[in-house]
Design a protein around this motif. Structure first.
Motif, PDB file in Angstrom:
ATOM      1  N   VAL A  57       9.869  -0.329  -7.721  1.00 48.80           N
ATOM      2  CA  VAL A  57       8.509  -0.272  -7.195  1.00 48.80           C
ATOM      3  C   VAL A  57       8.458  -0.987  -5.854  1.00 48.80           C
ATOM      4  CG1 VAL A  57       6.102  -0.871  -7.594  1.00 48.80           C
ATOM      5  CG2 VAL A  57       7.559  -0.237  -9.532  1.00 48.80           C
ATOM      6  N   PRO A  58       8.067  -0.318  -4.784  1.00 51.79           N
ATOM      7  CA  PRO A  58       7.967  -1.002  -3.487  1.00 51.79           C
ATOM      8  C   PRO A  58       6.868  -2.062  -3.524  1.00 51.79           C
ATOM      9  CG  PRO A  58       7.883   1.408  -3.246  1.00 51.79           C
ATOM     10  CD  PRO A  58       7.706   1.112  -4.681  1.00 51.79           C
ATOM     11  N   ASP A  59       7.106  -3.159  -2.821  1.00 58.18           N
ATOM     12  CA  ASP A  59       6.065  -4.187  -2.718  1.00 58.18           C
ATOM     13  C   ASP A  59       4.887  -3.685  -1.901  1.00 58.18           C
ATOM     14  OD1 ASP A  59       7.466  -6.055  -4.217  1.00 58.18           O
ATOM     15  OD2 ASP A  59       8.531  -6.826  -2.465  1.00 58.18           O
ATOM     16  N   SER A  60       5.180  -2.861  -0.894  1.00 60.78           N
ATOM     17  CA  SER A  60       4.127  -2.381  -0.005  1.00 60.78           C
ATOM     18  C   SER A  60       4.498  -1.000   0.518  1.00 60.78           C
ATOM     19  CB  SER A  60       3.917  -3.350   1.164  1.00 60.78           C
ATOM     20  OG  SER A  60       5.141  -3.602   1.838  1.00 60.78           O
ATOM     21  N   MET A  61       3.467  -0.223   0.868  1.00 60.64           N
ATOM     22  CA  MET A  61       3.698   1.159   1.286  1.00 60.64           C
ATOM     23  C   MET A  61       2.547   1.637   2.157  1.00 60.64           C
ATOM     24  SD  MET A  61       3.950   4.574  -1.171  1.00 60.64           S
ATOM     25  CE  MET A  61       5.550   4.138  -1.857  1.00 60.64           C
ATOM     26  N   VAL A  62       2.880   2.386   3.199  1.00 63.03           N
ATOM     27  CA  VAL A  62       1.898   3.156   3.946  1.00 63.03           C
ATOM     28  C   VAL A  62       1.994   4.603   3.473  1.00 63.03           C
ATOM     29  CG1 VAL A  62       1.387   4.193   6.187  1.00 63.03           C
ATOM     30  CG2 VAL A  62       1.699   1.735   6.012  1.00 63.03           C
ATOM     31  N   VAL A  63       0.861   5.183   3.117  1.00 66.28           N
ATOM     32  CA  VAL A  63       0.789   6.593   2.770  1.00 66.28           C
ATOM     33  C   VAL A  63       0.114   7.313   3.937  1.00 66.28           C
ATOM     34  CG1 VAL A  63      -0.155   8.322   1.202  1.00 66.28           C
ATOM     35  CG2 VAL A  63       0.660   6.125   0.303  1.00 66.28           C
ATOM     36  N   VAL A  64       0.815   8.255   4.539  1.00 64.55           N
ATOM     37  CA  VAL A  64       0.279   9.008   5.669  1.00 64.55           C
ATOM     38  C   VAL A  64      -0.344  10.292   5.125  1.00 64.55           C
ATOM     39  CG1 VAL A  64       0.763  10.062   7.892  1.00 64.55           C
ATOM     40  CG2 VAL A  64       2.089   8.071   7.141  1.00 64.55           C
ATOM     41  N   GLY A  65      -1.667  10.350   5.174  1.00 65.13           N
ATOM     42  CA  GLY A  65      -2.377  11.525   4.685  1.00 65.13           C
ATOM     43  C   GLY A  65      -3.185  11.216   3.441  1.00 65.13           C
ATOM     44  N   ALA A  66      -4.474  11.535   3.490  1.00 67.39           N
ATOM     45  CA  ALA A  66      -5.377  11.285   2.358  1.00 67.39           C
ATOM     46  C   ALA A  66      -5.804  12.576   1.692  1.00 67.39           C
ATOM     47  CB  ALA A  66      -6.603  10.495   2.821  1.00 67.39           C
TER      48      ALA A  66
ATOM     49  N   ILE B  79      -2.143  15.122  -2.385  1.00 66.91           N
ATOM     50  CA  ILE B  79      -0.859  14.509  -2.708  1.00 66.91           C
ATOM     51  C   ILE B  79      -0.880  13.022  -2.348  1.00 66.91           C
ATOM     52  CG2 ILE B  79       1.614  14.484  -2.209  1.00 66.91           C
ATOM     53  CD1 ILE B  79       1.427  17.496  -1.697  1.00 66.91           C
ATOM     54  N   GLY B  80      -1.377  12.714  -1.157  1.00 70.28           N
ATOM     55  CA  GLY B  80      -1.442  11.324  -0.730  1.00 70.28           C
ATOM     56  C   GLY B  80      -2.307  10.478  -1.642  1.00 70.28           C
ATOM     57  N   MET B  81      -3.469  11.002  -2.031  1.00 69.18           N
ATOM     58  CA  MET B  81      -4.376  10.233  -2.870  1.00 69.18           C
ATOM     59  C   MET B  81      -3.841  10.075  -4.292  1.00 69.18           C
ATOM     60  SD  MET B  81      -6.746   9.014  -1.062  1.00 69.18           S
ATOM     61  CE  MET B  81      -7.714   8.365  -2.433  1.00 69.18           C
ATOM     62  N   GLU B  82      -3.231  11.115  -4.831  1.00 70.04           N
ATOM     63  CA  GLU B  82      -2.651  10.995  -6.173  1.00 70.04           C
ATOM     64  C   GLU B  82      -1.559   9.936  -6.203  1.00 70.04           C
ATOM     65  OE1 GLU B  82      -3.347  15.663  -7.622  1.00 70.04           O
ATOM     66  OE2 GLU B  82      -1.312  14.850  -7.411  1.00 70.04           O
ATOM     67  N   LEU B  83      -0.638   9.999  -5.250  1.00 65.54           N
ATOM     68  CA  LEU B  83       0.480   9.063  -5.269  1.00 65.54           C
ATOM     69  C   LEU B  83       0.071   7.661  -4.828  1.00 65.54           C
ATOM     70  CD1 LEU B  83       3.434  11.311  -4.068  1.00 65.54           C
ATOM     71  CD2 LEU B  83       2.792  10.636  -6.385  1.00 65.54           C
ATOM     72  N   ALA B  84      -0.921   7.549  -3.965  1.00 67.20           N
ATOM     73  CA  ALA B  84      -1.424   6.225  -3.607  1.00 67.20           C
ATOM     74  C   ALA B  84      -1.926   5.500  -4.854  1.00 67.20           C
ATOM     75  CB  ALA B  84      -2.545   6.346  -2.572  1.00 67.20           C
ATOM     76  N   SER B  85      -2.633   6.214  -5.725  1.00 69.03           N
ATOM     77  CA  SER B  85      -3.143   5.611  -6.958  1.00 69.03           C
ATOM     78  C   SER B  85      -2.005   5.234  -7.901  1.00 69.03           C
ATOM     79  CB  SER B  85      -4.102   6.570  -7.654  1.00 69.03           C
ATOM     80  OG  SER B  85      -5.259   6.781  -6.877  1.00 69.03           O
ATOM     81  N   VAL B  86      -0.995   6.101  -8.005  1.00 67.28           N
ATOM     82  CA  VAL B  86       0.151   5.799  -8.868  1.00 67.28           C
ATOM     83  C   VAL B  86       0.792   4.488  -8.466  1.00 67.28           C
ATOM     84  CG1 VAL B  86       2.528   6.485  -9.389  1.00 67.28           C
ATOM     85  CG2 VAL B  86       0.687   8.154  -9.588  1.00 67.28           C
ATOM     86  N   PHE B  87       1.092   4.330  -7.177  1.00 67.40           N
ATOM     87  CA  PHE B  87       1.795   3.128  -6.742  1.00 67.40           C
ATOM     88  C   PHE B  87       0.894   1.898  -6.760  1.00 67.40           C
ATOM     89  CE2 PHE B  87       4.750   6.340  -5.198  1.00 67.40           C
ATOM     90  CZ  PHE B  87       5.948   5.788  -5.651  1.00 67.40           C
TER      91      PHE B  87
ATOM     92  N   PHE C 240       1.710  -1.897  10.634  1.00 70.59           N
ATOM     93  CA  PHE C 240       1.774  -2.285   9.231  1.00 70.59           C
ATOM     94  C   PHE C 240       3.209  -2.676   8.900  1.00 70.59           C
ATOM     95  CE2 PHE C 240      -1.145   1.234   9.905  1.00 70.59           C
ATOM     96  CZ  PHE C 240      -2.353   0.721   9.449  1.00 70.59           C
ATOM     97  N   ASP C 241       3.403  -3.842   8.360  1.00 74.76           N
ATOM     98  CA  ASP C 241       4.721  -4.279   7.897  1.00 74.76           C
ATOM     99  C   ASP C 241       4.824  -3.968   6.407  1.00 74.76           C
ATOM    100  OD1 ASP C 241       5.373  -5.210  10.413  1.00 74.76           O
ATOM    101  OD2 ASP C 241       4.634  -7.229  10.013  1.00 74.76           O
ATOM    102  N   VAL C 242       5.654  -2.984   6.072  1.00 77.70           N
ATOM    103  CA  VAL C 242       5.738  -2.491   4.703  1.00 77.70           C
ATOM    104  C   VAL C 242       7.195  -2.236   4.329  1.00 77.70           C
ATOM    105  CG1 VAL C 242       3.436  -1.470   4.693  1.00 77.70           C
ATOM    106  CG2 VAL C 242       5.385  -0.108   5.495  1.00 77.70           C
ATOM    107  N   GLU C 243       7.381  -1.914   3.056  1.00 72.02           N
ATOM    108  CA  GLU C 243       8.724  -1.601   2.576  1.00 72.02           C
ATOM    109  C   GLU C 243       9.039  -0.114   2.707  1.00 72.02           C
ATOM    110  OE1 GLU C 243      11.255  -2.045  -1.607  1.00 72.02           O
ATOM    111  OE2 GLU C 243       9.546  -3.368  -1.219  1.00 72.02           O
TER     112      GLU C 243
END
Length: 498
Positions: free
Chosen positions: A178-187, A190-198, A291-294
């Motif tokens: 599981v990444p500590d942090s993530m940027v999701v490009v696109g809302a 697909i972006g919204m489903e996976l943003a919620s999962v993570f 954004f500093d992310v993994e």
């Protein structure tokens, strides 16, 4: 089939074994046609292997963990530990069961399975290249063909999916940690489903979207509960921005740079950026943000896989976006060549592809089949779910109907309250003159299941009276559909009428 420099023949050639292709193959086999199904990767296509099924498996698993951890109101106190490796194994087991089932069903229906990559040589011949050293290729002549090659994720400049920190949806669904942090490009969906999962797995998620809201194309009433739930999960949003670049960070991880979408368009950015400029999206700022992310997940949409087929050799035309345009019988501009699924255009939905695949097979067999999109449902498996079918209220009015609407909030549903999930509502759109159901939208628990009743109502030409007079079991979520119909008629029991 014989491998080598020989030519074999088939009645129906189907290229691609996703939900459109394998369904077309099975249906054609049922109709006693000689069928050959060519697949270069995995039976079941993107949907079963890398999209619909694995994503919904992870959505369900993370929902279980999240609900257990947030059930204090019910008197349940838990701190579930998520074993991601075991979760992924379970997800893979579901996928394997379904994909092996597809292969068995094809064989049981006398479908010839051929592994390889097909390219048209002319309007009645393809060349199939087999993977693996020394496997060679062969020619295959056909009387009819169905192109069902699906779609692939859209890449954006400077974010190549081959770079380890940059993920597409397929890679995101196969992470080993599981990444500590993530940027999701696109809302989008697909972006919204996976943003919620993570987010439910504990990742700090920021969604970067070039437009000014989530889920483009959906009404605000549907998006509002989803956005609120995302905020509750701690997901941050940066609207009016597009991802511009990334680089390694000195302290580990990566730094993702985003710039205002209008600026990206002015700089000659991607097609997506130019679309943002045309949309008139409000910009949140005039400066770049970092954004500093993994990890960074790119989920800006999908594009058809039509550029690998040498379609021009068969005379098959595509539009400016690469989609193969078809008529209601799934025919392309070449009468004996059909197209089904994502490659045949919007909406890019697995069930739409399956329906097109059935139509193509039946037309080839001489059946009077055609596809009617009037009752085609669409579902977004966000939290809460969104589902729609038929026409929206503005679409119905534009089509010349005088409309009447009915709505029922889940907060008035006894069953929704007992689940602890009562955000959202059911809305029905009907013709005021005769009561025929024209469309419906649902946001809330089990919206993906509830929408089927309303799709059937549209397909059968049911009226508000028909839906309202159908006795629904109590206590159930489906009662909300009945109450929405009653509300449109002015006699809902459990909510105030208009």
């Amino acid at each position: 089939m014989v491998v080598g420099d020989v030519t074999t023949g088939t009645d129906v050639l189907i290229i691609g074994a996703g939900p459109a292709g394998y369904v077309a193959a099975i249906r054609a086999g049922q109709l006693d046609l000689d069928v050959t199904l060519v697949e270069k990767d995995a039976y079941g296509g993107t949907c079963l292997n890398y999209g619909c099924i694995p994503s919904k498996a992870l959505i369900t698993a993370t929902d279980v963990a999240h609900e257990a951890a947030t059930a204090e109101e019910m008197g349940i106190h838990a701190d579930p530990a998520v074993d991601l490796a075991r979760m992924m194994d379970w997800k893979d087991g579901v996928v394997d069961q379904l994909t092996s089932g597809v292969e068995k069903l094809c064989k049981a229906n006398q479908v010839n399975l051929l592994e390889g990559t097909a390219r048209f040589a002319d309007e009645n011949t393809v060349r199939v290249s087999h993977s693996g050293e020394g496997q060679g290729s062969e020619s295959l002549e056909f009387e009819h063909a169905v192109v069902a090659t699906g779609s692939r994720p859209i890449q954006i400049p400077n974010f190549e999916f081959g770079d380890e920190p940059v993920l597409d949806s397929k890679q995101a669904l196969a992470l080993e940690s599981v990444p500590d942090s993530m940027v999701v490009v696109g809302a989008g969906y697909i972006g919204m489903e996976l943003a919620s999962v993570f987010a439910k797995l504990g990742t700090d998620v920021t969604v970067v979207e070039m437009l000014d809201s989530i889920l483009p194309g959906y009404d605000d009433d549907l998006k509002r509960p989803v956005k609120q739930r995302a905020n509750d999960l701690g997901i941050d949003f940066e609207f009016g921005y597009t991802a511009a670049d990334w680089h390694d960070h000195d302290e580990g991880g990566i730094r993702v740079v985003a710039e205002p979408a209008e600026q990206a368009a002015a700089d000659g950015g991607s097609e997506a950026s130019r679309a943002a400029e045309a949309s008139g999206a409000e910009q949140a700022a005039d400066e770049r943000i970092e954004f500093d992310v993994e990890r960074v997940l790119v989920a800006v949409g999908r594009q058809p896989v039509s550029d690998t087929l040498d379609l021009e050799a068969a005379g098959v035309e595509t539009n400016e976006r690469g989609f193969i345009e078809t008529d209601s019988r799934a025919r392309t501009n070449v009468d004996h060549i059909f197209a089904a699924g994502d490659v045949a255009g919007e909406p890019m939905l697995a069930h739409k592809g399956s329906a097109e695949g059935k139509v193509a097979a039946e037309v080839i067999a001489g059946e009077p089949a055609a596809l009617d999109h009037q009752a085609m449902p669409a579902v977004v498996f966000t939290d809460p779910e969104i589902a729609t079918v038929g026409m929206t209220e503005p679409e119905a009015e534009e089509a010349g109907f005088d409309t009447v609407t009915g709505q029922f909030p889940f907060r008035a549903s006894g069953r929704a309250l007992t689940t602890g999930d009562s955000d959202g509502s059911v809305k029905i759109v009907a013709d005021d003159a005769d009561g025929y159901v024209l469309g419906a939208s649902i946001v809330g628990p089990e919206a993906s299941e509830l929408i089927a009743e309303l799709g059937l109502a549209i397909e059968l030409g049911a009226t508000l009276e028909d839906v309202a007079a159908t006795v629904h079991a109590h206590p159930t979520l489906s009662e909300s559909v009945m109450e929405a119909a009653e509300n449109a008629l002015g006699h809902a029991i459990h909510t105030l009428n208009r």
